[in-house]
Design a protein around this motif. Sequence first.
Motif: not given
Length: 188
Positions: A17, A99, A118, A125-128
């Motif tokens: 990121l 990203v 999402k 881990h997670s990311i929106e």
Amino acid sequence: MEVKKQYIIKRETGMILPHYSENGCLYSRVFEGTESFLVEKKPLELIDFSTAYYGHCLKGALAAARKALGNIDMPPVKISGILGMYWFPCSSPKKNDCVWLNIEHIIDFEAVGRRTVKVTMKHGHSIELEMSFRRFIRKYHHALSYKSIMEQRAKENGSLLLLAEEGFQVVKDPSTIHYKIKKNRKRK
């Protein structure tokens, strides 16, 4: 938080990121395994540096992906085919908010809004991401297709060292620039 000057992407690296330091410099926040730390390189520089480490150049990696997939925008990148590391940018890699995701670390993804996806990754881990579900699926499938194409090519063109039963013996003729070629006899 730990800050590293240099870093090479590894198999356990799942996502990168953008992160602005306190002094306004663009760094990379790296997620490796269950750890997260900063690297004093922009995300695109980190991708480029790691690609070069594994014997490629980013420009060539992008050209190869376009050759395999067609002239698509923002193609995935093979960081290392031998290690199975294929990454894709979620937006233009030239933008500071891009990203990068490792396809091998993606476990699941779902739309959580009209323009939000999402993504659940390995190691919890997670990311929106601010992008449509359809766009994310297209990028994800391009990366999977590219990996599949490259692995298939490696299988088709892989070589196995075998003792030749017959072949040629090539010897330089010392009096000219030519070579003498004789067919070897079959072994019994």
